[in-house]
Structure formats: C-alpha cells, structure tokens
Design a protein around this motif. Structure first.
Motif, PDB file in Angstrom:
ATOM      1  N   ARG A   2     -15.810  -8.477 -12.355  1.00 27.12           N
ATOM      2  CA  ARG A   2     -15.239  -7.153 -12.610  1.00 27.12           C
ATOM      3  C   ARG A   2     -13.804  -7.068 -12.073  1.00 27.12           C
ATOM      4  N   ASP A   3     -12.952  -6.446 -12.875  1.00 30.93           N
ATOM      5  CA  ASP A   3     -11.542  -6.247 -12.483  1.00 30.93           C
ATOM      6  C   ASP A   3     -11.467  -4.973 -11.650  1.00 30.93           C
ATOM      7  N   TRP A   4     -11.483  -5.129 -10.336  1.00 30.91           N
ATOM      8  CA  TRP A   4     -11.515  -3.959  -9.447  1.00 30.91           C
ATOM      9  C   TRP A   4     -10.192  -3.197  -9.468  1.00 30.91           C
ATOM     10  N   ASP A   5      -9.094  -3.897  -9.709  1.00 30.37           N
ATOM     11  CA  ASP A   5      -7.811  -3.194  -9.834  1.00 30.37           C
ATOM     12  C   ASP A   5      -7.866  -2.208 -11.000  1.00 30.37           C
ATOM     13  N   LYS A   6      -8.466  -2.630 -12.105  1.00 31.93           N
ATOM     14  CA  LYS A   6      -8.575  -1.766 -13.284  1.00 31.93           C
ATOM     15  C   LYS A   6      -9.532  -0.603 -13.002  1.00 31.93           C
ATOM     16  N   VAL A   7     -10.619  -0.886 -12.291  1.00 32.33           N
ATOM     17  CA  VAL A   7     -11.596   0.163 -11.959  1.00 32.33           C
ATOM     18  C   VAL A   7     -10.946   1.240 -11.087  1.00 32.33           C
ATOM     19  N   GLU A  18       5.318   6.556  -6.588  1.00 34.89           N
ATOM     20  CA  GLU A  18       6.166   5.594  -7.266  1.00 34.89           C
ATOM     21  C   GLU A  18       5.315   4.386  -7.654  1.00 34.89           C
ATOM     22  N   GLU A  19       5.750   3.688  -8.694  1.00 34.23           N
ATOM     23  CA  GLU A  19       4.939   2.599  -9.253  1.00 34.23           C
ATOM     24  C   GLU A  19       4.613   1.530  -8.217  1.00 34.23           C
ATOM     25  N   ARG A  20       5.582   1.181  -7.404  1.00 36.28           N
ATOM     26  CA  ARG A  20       5.346   0.145  -6.391  1.00 36.28           C
ATOM     27  C   ARG A  20       4.303   0.600  -5.380  1.00 36.28           C
ATOM     28  N   GLU A  21       4.448   1.835  -4.906  1.00 34.86           N
ATOM     29  CA  GLU A  21       3.488   2.361  -3.948  1.00 34.86           C
ATOM     30  C   GLU A  21       2.104   2.504  -4.575  1.00 34.86           C
ATOM     31  N   ARG A  22       2.090   2.910  -5.829  1.00 33.86           N
ATOM     32  CA  ARG A  22       0.806   3.090  -6.522  1.00 33.86           C
ATOM     33  C   ARG A  22       0.072   1.755  -6.633  1.00 33.86           C
ATOM     34  N   ARG A  23       0.811   0.720  -6.965  1.00 35.70           N
ATOM     35  CA  ARG A  23       0.187  -0.607  -7.072  1.00 35.70           C
ATOM     36  C   ARG A  23      -0.341  -1.069  -5.714  1.00 35.70           C
ATOM     37  N   GLU A  24       0.404  -0.803  -4.653  1.00 37.67           N
ATOM     38  CA  GLU A  24      -0.035  -1.200  -3.320  1.00 37.67           C
ATOM     39  C   GLU A  24      -1.333  -0.493  -2.937  1.00 37.67           C
ATOM     40  N   VAL A  25      -1.398   0.819  -3.199  1.00 39.90           N
ATOM     41  CA  VAL A  25      -2.596   1.587  -2.858  1.00 39.90           C
ATOM     42  C   VAL A  25      -3.794   1.086  -3.647  1.00 39.90           C
ATOM     43  N   ILE A  26      -3.609   0.878  -4.943  1.00 41.80           N
ATOM     44  CA  ILE A  26      -4.704   0.427  -5.805  1.00 41.80           C
ATOM     45  C   ILE A  26      -5.189  -0.956  -5.379  1.00 41.80           C
ATOM     46  N   GLU A  28      -4.949  -2.379  -2.431  1.00 42.39           N
ATOM     47  CA  GLU A  28      -5.628  -2.320  -1.133  1.00 42.39           C
ATOM     48  C   GLU A  28      -7.049  -1.781  -1.276  1.00 42.39           C
ATOM     49  N   LEU A  29      -7.204  -0.702  -2.015  1.00 42.99           N
ATOM     50  CA  LEU A  29      -8.537  -0.118  -2.194  1.00 42.99           C
ATOM     51  C   LEU A  29      -9.433  -1.025  -3.037  1.00 42.99           C
ATOM     52  N   ALA A  30      -8.847  -1.661  -4.060  1.00 38.70           N
ATOM     53  CA  ALA A  30      -9.621  -2.580  -4.893  1.00 38.70           C
ATOM     54  C   ALA A  30     -10.124  -3.763  -4.080  1.00 38.70           C
ATOM     55  N   GLY A  31      -9.307  -4.282  -3.200  1.00 41.37           N
ATOM     56  CA  GLY A  31      -9.729  -5.380  -2.349  1.00 41.37           C
ATOM     57  C   GLY A  31     -10.877  -4.986  -1.434  1.00 41.37           C
ATOM     58  N   HIS A  32     -10.804  -3.753  -0.919  1.00 47.80           N
ATOM     59  CA  HIS A  32     -11.888  -3.271  -0.053  1.00 47.80           C
ATOM     60  C   HIS A  32     -13.200  -3.138  -0.829  1.00 47.80           C
ATOM     61  N   LEU A  33     -13.154  -2.571  -2.033  1.00 45.95           N
ATOM     62  CA  LEU A  33     -14.365  -2.409  -2.839  1.00 45.95           C
ATOM     63  C   LEU A  33     -14.922  -3.768  -3.269  1.00 45.95           C
ATOM     64  N   GLU A  34     -14.033  -4.703  -3.549  1.00 45.13           N
ATOM     65  CA  GLU A  34     -14.500  -6.039  -3.936  1.00 45.13           C
ATOM     66  C   GLU A  34     -15.236  -6.719  -2.785  1.00 45.13           C
ATOM     67  N   GLU A  35     -14.754  -6.509  -1.570  1.00 46.30           N
ATOM     68  CA  GLU A  35     -15.445  -7.066  -0.406  1.00 46.30           C
ATOM     69  C   GLU A  35     -16.846  -6.481  -0.271  1.00 46.30           C
ATOM     70  N   ILE A  36     -16.964  -5.159  -0.495  1.00 46.19           N
ATOM     71  CA  ILE A  36     -18.291  -4.525  -0.445  1.00 46.19           C
ATOM     72  C   ILE A  36     -19.192  -5.091  -1.533  1.00 46.19           C
ATOM     73  N   TYR A  37     -18.621  -5.268  -2.711  1.00 47.48           N
ATOM     74  CA  TYR A  37     -19.380  -5.816  -3.842  1.00 47.48           C
ATOM     75  C   TYR A  37     -19.878  -7.219  -3.518  1.00 47.48           C
ATOM     76  N   GLU A  38     -19.019  -8.091  -3.030  1.00 43.41           N
ATOM     77  CA  GLU A  38     -19.396  -9.471  -2.732  1.00 43.41           C
ATOM     78  C   GLU A  38     -20.445  -9.525  -1.625  1.00 43.41           C
ATOM     79  N   ALA A  39     -20.290  -8.652  -0.626  1.00 37.48           N
ATOM     80  CA  ALA A  39     -21.272  -8.628   0.450  1.00 37.48           C
ATOM     81  C   ALA A  39     -22.646  -8.210  -0.062  1.00 37.48           C
ATOM     82  N   SER A  40     -22.669  -7.257  -0.976  1.00 39.79           N
ATOM     83  CA  SER A  40     -23.948  -6.811  -1.545  1.00 39.79           C
ATOM     84  C   SER A  40     -24.584  -7.919  -2.372  1.00 39.79           C
TER      85      SER A  40
END
Length: 251
Positions: A2-7, A18-26, A28-40
């Motif tokens: 699953r593409d967590w950045d897209k989700v 701003e686009e740069r900040e938006r990409r950074e936030v997305i 960071e949060l996508a990486g966190h959710l992916e870690e939860i997903y992999e752990a599950s």
C-alpha cells in the motif's frame, strides 16, 4: 504494498500548507502509519486488519489537519521572529561588546568608566573631551564612532530577513536596551543594600557609590545607555533612509 503517502495525502487533501511543508508532513505521518502496519503484519494480522489498525491511529483527520496547520503556523512565526529580530539583535550586542573590548586593548586613554588620575573629572573623558576635557581621543570615543556602523549592521540583517520597521529599529539599538536592563538590575540591587549614613565608612549602604563610581548613577545611565543608544539609533536611521532611497531608485 500500500502507498501510505497516497493514503495520507488523500485524507489530508485540505491541509493548507506550502507544498514542501505539506510533503514533509505527509511523509512523516505516512512513515509512522507504515510502521504500525508492518508491526501488525508481523504479529499475524491480515492485510486488511493491519491497514485498519494503522488508520485507527488517527481518530479524526479533519481535527488533525487543523492541529497541524496551527502548529506549523506557530513554528513558522517563531522562526521568522528569530531571523528578523533575535538573531540580528544578539549579533549587534556581540559586535558592540567585542569592539569595546578590542579598543580597550589598543592602549588608548581610558574613557569615563576607566581608571584615571584622581584630579580629573570623568566628564573630561566623555566623547573625547567635547565638554572641556583634554582627552580628544580615547577608547570610549572610538567605540562611539563604531556604534553607528554596528547599529546599521543590525538593522540591515533584520531588513534582509524581512523585518518590520519596529524590528529593524530594535535590532539596531538592542545593545542599549540590554545595557539599560543590566544597569537597572545592578543599581536596584546596590540600592537595596541601604545607604551611607555619613559616619560609618564600612556600612554596606556604600555599595551603590562603589558600584557607580566614578560617574554616579545618572552618569552611568548616560555613559552606557543614552549616548551609545543615540549612536546606534543614528546608524539605524541613516541605514534605513539610504535603503529606502535605494529601493525607490531601483523601482
């Protein structure tokens, strides 16, 4: 996979950054959710269960968008204030202190706060003896001559960072504000110890006289705050006028 950045990007579509900040936030949060997903998944959860477990980490995506927006806005405001005001102010203060110490090592005659023969008044060392003293050149005079340049430096740094008029002025005259604060603290503390009673020369009340020697309380404020502050302000005003004229000529 699953593409967590897209989700995350889809759920934070209304995030106004701003686009740069938006990409950074997305990211960071996508990486966190992916870690939860992999752990599950490693604990035996199915793909759907792992995805649901990850997405449940955020209860309300609209609320999260508002919180991120507010937090980023405060962070940006703090960073802007630092670059426009605090950094130029501290550099100006450092420059004023370093030049004062440097001129003290040049072997020039002392200024009004320096040691001198007892028969000479401190005012004879003030601004090169303009008010009657014979010390035309001393470390204090040279320092005052350098302060307009230092004030202009602080103003220039603040203006280049996008500072407002008030921030530009404060950045340039900040050393005088710092010295005034220090002088008030020192004088208040010394005065709190009491007063000289005219009889006992070991009375703790004499501390105020010792601290403000040889210029006295008023002279101390004049020498370390008023006159240097005026020199700094002169540099700020000259720089501001020149910068404003240059901007108009370019436009």
């Amino acid at each position: 996979m699953r593409d967590w950045d897209k989700v995350v990007g889809g759920r934070l579509a209304l995030l106004s950054l701003e686009e740069r900040e938006r990409r950074e936030v997305i990211a960071e949060l996508a990486g966190h959710l992916e870690e939860i997903y992999e752990a599950s998944r490693q604990t035996g959860a199915s793909d759907d269960e792992a995805i649901r477990c990850a997405l449940l980490q955020v209860e309300n995506w609209d609320k999260l968008q508002r919180q991120i927006h507010v937090a980023r806005r405060k962070e940006n405001a703090m960073n802007a204030r630092t670059s426009r005001l605090w950094l130029p102010s501290l550099l100006t203060l450092a420059a004023s202190f370093i030049t004062l110490v440097a001129f003290g090592f040049l072997g020039l005659p002392p200024g009004p706060l320096g040691s001198r023969p007892h028969h000479e008044e401190w005012s004879s060392h003030l601004i090169g003896g303009i008010i009657g003293g014979r010390h035309v050149v001393n470390e204090y005079t040279i320092w005052l001559m350098a302060l307009p340049l230092i004030g202009a430096l602080g103003a220039g740094l603040s203006r280049r960072a996008g500072g407002t008029r008030r921030e530009i002025i404060v950045s340039g005259v900040f050393p005088a504000v710092a010295w005034l604060t220090i002088a008030i603290i020192v004088l208040s503390y010394a005065a709190s110890l009491g007063y000289r009673d005219g009889i006992s020369h070991i009375h703790t009340a004499g501390v105020l006289e010792v601290v403000t020697a040889p210029v006295g309380p008023v002279g101390l404020i004049l020498v370390v705050v008023v006159i240097p502050g005026g020199c700094l302000l002169l540099g700020v005003l000259v720089y501001y006028a020149m910068a404003k004229r240059w901007t108009k000529s370019v436009a």
